[in-house]
Design a protein around this motif. Structure first.
Motif, short mmCIF file in Angstrom:
data_model
loop_
_atom_site.label_atom_id
_atom_site.label_comp_id
_atom_site.label_asym_id
_atom_site.label_seq_id
_atom_site.Cartn_x
_atom_site.Cartn_y
_atom_site.Cartn_z
N CYS A 93 19.31 5.29 -2.27
CA CYS A 93 20.41 5.93 -1.56
C CYS A 93 21.38 6.65 -2.49
N ASP A 94 21.79 6.01 -3.56
CA ASP A 94 22.77 6.60 -4.46
C ASP A 94 22.14 7.36 -5.62
N GLU A 95 21.03 6.82 -6.14
CA GLU A 95 20.46 7.38 -7.37
C GLU A 95 19.47 8.51 -7.14
N GLY A 96 18.87 8.56 -5.97
CA GLY A 96 17.93 9.64 -5.68
C GLY A 96 16.49 9.29 -6.00
N ASN A 97 15.74 10.27 -6.51
CA ASN A 97 14.29 10.15 -6.67
C ASN A 97 13.95 9.45 -8.00
N VAL A 98 14.36 8.20 -8.12
CA VAL A 98 14.15 7.47 -9.38
C VAL A 98 12.68 7.12 -9.61
N ASN A 99 11.89 7.12 -8.53
CA ASN A 99 10.47 6.80 -8.66
C ASN A 99 9.60 8.03 -8.89
N SER A 100 10.25 9.18 -9.02
CA SER A 100 9.53 10.44 -9.31
C SER A 100 8.39 10.69 -8.32
N THR A 101 8.72 10.61 -7.04
CA THR A 101 7.72 10.91 -6.00
C THR A 101 7.97 12.32 -5.48
N TYR A 102 7.67 12.57 -4.22
CA TYR A 102 7.76 13.92 -3.68
C TYR A 102 9.19 14.26 -3.25
N THR A 103 9.43 15.55 -3.04
CA THR A 103 10.65 16.04 -2.40
C THR A 103 10.25 16.64 -1.06
N PRO A 104 10.86 16.21 0.04
CA PRO A 104 10.44 16.72 1.35
C PRO A 104 10.83 18.18 1.54
N ASP A 105 10.17 18.81 2.49
CA ASP A 105 10.54 20.17 2.88
C ASP A 105 11.73 20.16 3.81
N ILE A 106 11.79 19.12 4.64
CA ILE A 106 12.83 19.00 5.65
C ILE A 106 13.39 17.59 5.60
N LEU A 107 14.70 17.46 5.66
CA LEU A 107 15.35 16.16 5.67
C LEU A 107 16.22 16.06 6.91
N ILE A 108 16.05 14.97 7.65
CA ILE A 108 16.88 14.71 8.83
C ILE A 108 17.73 13.48 8.54
N PRO A 167 0.80 -1.23 0.00
CA PRO A 167 0.00 0.00 0.00
C PRO A 167 0.83 1.28 0.00
N PHE A 168 2.18 1.13 -0.01
CA PHE A 168 3.02 2.31 0.19
C PHE A 168 3.03 3.24 -1.01
N LYS A 169 2.82 2.71 -2.21
CA LYS A 169 2.78 3.60 -3.36
C LYS A 169 1.64 4.60 -3.23
N GLU A 170 0.46 4.11 -2.86
CA GLU A 170 -0.70 4.98 -2.70
C GLU A 170 -0.48 5.97 -1.54
N SER A 203 11.33 14.10 6.26
CA SER A 203 11.79 12.72 6.00
C SER A 203 12.93 12.35 6.93
N VAL A 204 12.85 11.14 7.47
CA VAL A 204 13.89 10.63 8.36
C VAL A 204 14.90 9.83 7.54
N ASP A 205 16.11 10.29 7.49
CA ASP A 205 17.27 9.70 6.83
C ASP A 205 17.27 9.91 5.33
N VAL A 206 16.28 9.35 4.61
CA VAL A 206 16.12 9.62 3.18
C VAL A 206 14.62 9.76 2.91
N PRO A 207 14.25 10.49 1.88
CA PRO A 207 12.83 10.52 1.52
C PRO A 207 12.39 9.12 1.08
N SER A 208 11.28 8.67 1.58
CA SER A 208 10.81 7.32 1.27
C SER A 208 10.59 7.14 -0.22
N SER A 209 11.12 6.03 -0.73
CA SER A 209 11.09 5.60 -2.13
C SER A 209 12.26 6.13 -2.93
N TRP A 210 13.06 7.07 -2.37
CA TRP A 210 14.29 7.46 -3.02
C TRP A 210 15.32 6.36 -2.81
#
Length: 234
Positions: free
Chosen positions: A171-186, A145-148, A162-169
Motif C-alpha cells: 500500500c505505501d511502498e508500491g511495487n516492491v516485488n517487481s511484478t507487473y504494472t496494470p493498464d487500468i487501476l480502479i 500459487p499466486f507468485k506463478e 487491478s481492483v484497489d491496488v495491483p496485486s503484490s504491491w
C-alpha cells in the motif's frame, strides 16, 4: 489531474475502513457489494469509451482468498449482467460463508470457473484480466500459487485491470516485488500511496463514501457523472 489527488496511506485506509464499520454501520458484505458494483461500472464504461465496437468483451476475473477476491466476484456477477463474457479463476477458496455465497451467485448465472490458467495465453484469449487477488492489506513476499499466477498474467500481454491496488504491491511502498504494472487501476474509496506516479488509466470507485469521512481524511472526490459510482482521475 491525479497529482492533485490525495493518496492515502495504509494507516489512513485502515482508519477509513474502521469508520465504515463503526460510524457508517456498513456490513462487510454490503461494502463488498458496493465496491464490486462500482468496479464493474468503471470497466464497463471504460470499454464503452475506448472499444465501443466490442459489445461482449471477454474478461478473465482472477479471484484471491480475501476481501479483494470478494470485490472481484461481485464485479464478475455485475459484468455478466452487463453482457460481458466472463470466466473466473479462483485458485484458493477459503471456507468463509460470505465468499462461498458470492461464488454460488456467480455459478447460478452460469459463469464458468476454470481450474488453472492455460500454459500459454495472450491478448487473443481475453480482452481484459480483472485482478482481484490481493488488496491494500497485502504485505511481504508473494507465495505460491499466486507468485506463478501473477508472473503469468504480467507476461500475458492482456490488458490488466487491478481492483484497489495491483496485486503484490504494498500500500505505501508500491511495487516492491517487481511484478507487473496494470493498464487500468480502479481504486476503492481513495487512491493509495502506491499509485503515486501511476500513469495508466485511473478510476476511483467510492461514491458510497459519506462526506464526513471525506472531510475527516481530506480525501479528493473525483468528478462523478450521472448515477455512476466511479470517477476518472487519469
Amino acid at each position: 489531474m491525479e497529482a492533485n489527488f490525495k493518496h492515502v496511506s495504509f494507516e489512513e485506509m485502515s482508519g477509513i475502513d474502521e469508520d465504515y464499520d463503526k460510524e457508517c454501520k456498513y456490513q462487510v458484505s454490503q461494502l463488498i457489494e458496493l465496491e464490486g458494483f462500482s468496479a464493474a461500472q468503471a470497466l464497463y464504461y471504460h470499454n464503452l469509451e475506448t472499444n465501443p465496437d466490442v459489445k461482449e468483451p471477454k474478461v478473465l476475473v482472477i479471484v484471491g482468498p480475501g476481501i479483494n477476491g470478494g470485490d472481484a466476484l461481485v464485479a464478475a456477477r455485475h459484468l455478466k449482467f452487463f453482457g460481458y463474457d466472463i470466466t473466473i479463476f479462483y485458485p484458493k477458496r477459503p471456507k468463509k460463508e460470505m465468499l462461498e455465497n458470492l461464488t454460488l451467485q456467480c455459478e447460478n448465472i452460469s459463469i464458468p470457473f476454470i481450474e488453472s490458467l492455460p500454459e500459454e495465453f495472450g491478448s487473443d484469449s481475453y480482452d481484459f484480466i480483472l485482478d482481484g487477488i490481493f488488496g491494500f492489506t497485502f504485505k511481504g513476499e508473494i507465495r505460491s500459487p499466486f507468485k506463478e499466477i501473477i508472473d503469468q498474467i504480467g507476461a500475458s500481454g492482456i490488458k490488466i485491470v487491478s481492483v484497489d491496488v495491483p496485486s503484490s504491491w504494498q500500500c505505501d511502498e508500491g511495487n516492491v516485488n517487481s511484478t507487473y504494472t496494470p493498464d487500468i487501476l480502479i481504486s476503492l474509496t481513495a487512491p493509495k500511496k502506491c499509485s503515486e506516479g501511476f500513469s495508466g488509466v485511473h478510476y476511483i470507485a467510492g461514491r458510497f463514501t459519506p462526506k464526513f469521512i471525506v472531510d475527516k481524511y481530506g480525501l479528493s472526490v473525483p468528478p462523478y457523472e450521472g448515477c455512476n459510482q466511479f470517477g476518472k482521475i487519469n
